[in-house]
Design a protein around this motif. Sequence first.
Motif, PDB file in Angstrom:
ATOM      1  N   SER A 245       0.843  -1.150  -0.137  1.00 21.34           N
ATOM      2  CA  SER A 245       0.195  -0.221  -0.051  1.00 21.34           C
ATOM      3  C   SER A 245       0.712   1.141  -0.155  1.00 21.34           C
ATOM      4  O   SER A 245       2.182   0.876   0.224  1.00 21.34           O
ATOM      5  CB  SER A 245      -0.884   0.009   1.035  1.00 21.34           C
TER       6      SER A 245
ATOM      7  N   ASP B 197       0.578   3.982   2.110  1.00 27.06           N
ATOM      8  CA  ASP B 197       1.036   4.006   3.413  1.00 27.06           C
ATOM      9  C   ASP B 197       2.220   3.301   3.889  1.00 27.06           C
ATOM     10  O   ASP B 197       2.623   3.595   4.825  1.00 27.06           O
ATOM     11  CB  ASP B 197      -0.332   3.938   4.375  1.00 27.06           C
TER      12      ASP B 197
ATOM     13  N   GLY C 297     -13.379   4.204  11.241  1.00 26.77           N
ATOM     14  CA  GLY C 297     -11.831   4.282  10.946  1.00 26.77           C
ATOM     15  C   GLY C 297     -10.800   4.063  12.420  1.00 26.77           C
ATOM     16  O   GLY C 297      -9.893   4.543  12.639  1.00 26.77           O
TER      17      GLY C 297
ATOM     18  N   ARG D 189      -2.835  -0.174  11.201  1.00 25.50           N
ATOM     19  CA  ARG D 189      -2.294   0.652  10.099  1.00 25.50           C
ATOM     20  C   ARG D 189      -2.561  -0.092   8.850  1.00 25.50           C
ATOM     21  O   ARG D 189      -2.838   0.468   7.774  1.00 25.50           O
ATOM     22  CB  ARG D 189      -0.882   0.936  10.201  1.00 25.50           C
TER      23      ARG D 189
ATOM     24  N   GLY E 285      -5.832   0.084   7.647  1.00 23.12           N
ATOM     25  CA  GLY E 285      -6.464   1.561   7.039  1.00 23.12           C
ATOM     26  C   GLY E 285      -6.897   2.209   8.400  1.00 23.12           C
ATOM     27  O   GLY E 285      -7.774   3.318   8.031  1.00 23.12           O
TER      28      GLY E 285
ATOM     29  N   GLN F  40      -7.197   4.903  11.423  1.00 23.62           N
ATOM     30  CA  GLN F  40      -6.849   6.003  11.920  1.00 23.62           C
ATOM     31  C   GLN F  40      -6.267   6.091  13.330  1.00 23.62           C
ATOM     32  O   GLN F  40      -5.572   6.935  13.632  1.00 23.62           O
ATOM     33  CB  GLN F  40      -7.496   7.079  11.598  1.00 23.62           C
TER      34      GLN F  40
END
Length: 448
Positions: A223, A225, A365, A396, A399, A401
């Motif tokens: 990914s 990130d 999230g 993480r 995904g 937060q």
Amino acid sequence: MSTVFNFTFVPWFRSVAPYIHKFRNQTFVVGIPGEAIAAGKLPNLAQDLALIQSMGVRLVLVHGFRPQVNEQLAIKGQSPKYHNGIRITDSVALDCAQEAAGQLRYEIEAAFSQGLPNTPMAGATVRVISGNFITARPVGIIDGIDHQHSGLVRKVDVPGIMRTLDMGALVLLSPFGFSPTGEAFNLTMEEVATSVAIALKADKLLFMTEVPGIRMRPQEPASEDNPVDTELPLAQAVQILADAPPGLEPTDTAFYLQHCVKACKGGVERSHIIPFAVDGALLLEVYVHDGIGTMVVDEKLEELREATADDVGGILQLIEPFEKDGTLVKRNRTEIERDIGHYTIVEHDGVIFACAALYPYPEAGTGEMAAVTVSPQVQGQGDGEKLLKRIEQRARIMGLQSIFVLTTRTMHWFLKRGFVQVDPDWLPEARKKKYNWDRKSMVLVKKL
């Protein structure tokens, strides 16, 4: 100076302080390949290394010279010769290696001698000392191929290097070694750096590389990130190495990883693969919590891993006393079996000593870190920290937060690790419905 800058700089600088304290008086061995120097990265690398040294780190720098030697060979009308990734160093190649090493040492010493005002090197005094610290032996004849002047490290002059570091100097090593008879051997930067790190019992071995790092599951797409795994347990690094084809080129997975594994097995607890293409990568890896490259960590007899169905009994045994005294909410066997994929455990010699679960709420999230338990036998040894780091890593990858915890007794531990208290109304709707208002648990959240 703008107020915005103040608000970004001050928290950042405070967040770096623990690492400055931690690494003071530690020894780092840094391997810089000739490719990084050829790519024009030396001036910034020298500035970053000078900065790291100014914060009390003892540095040994080992440079490579693969492209520079090949360039010298081309000038002489020769082609480089390799066997199984090892250069065959004939007399012409040895001359080229000596010329390249001399030129690079001159360039490196010059880079550390800059002191112009308004540059990061202003006021820096970095003494660079090189020497005949490596005793070498010939590679010899392998598969019927005579490697001539190519060598391997036989011995590292540890007292000599330590005395030089004690003087406050940076030790610079070229990939050369000398036999007791005075014969010169061409070595590889990777082997010299690894051998020196093991011999010095260094705290870190850091390779600046062409690759961004290592993925634990290379078959999965990276990914944006999280292009690499920032922390790779030694056992998994060994497995990746076993599955990878031999690493003959610096861009092959096995090329640097094999040296990181060797260093970890030799007593260097942390070895790093860091992309030299990213400006400031060395500072990001050393002083930022998650780093930028891949760190191979020797967890010794302790294994940090995701739980399987076979671990249910061990988890129940671990959490039962904490359920009885009210620290944890009671969970039955069926619930743990159903949710076993959410659990991460720390196992010492086949016994589970710590666990935590991550329940994701992707629509909000966030995710809940639950059932956080460390056996009284090992409390204070850092297992809680390792669990938290792995749960953050898992969150993480999903995904998320943030992560949150509900606690009645251990709020201070979480507050010290970056969590902040919020009102229970903050909870995702699905979790709010299950919140026990009688228990009055504190809700603590950490942004990722």
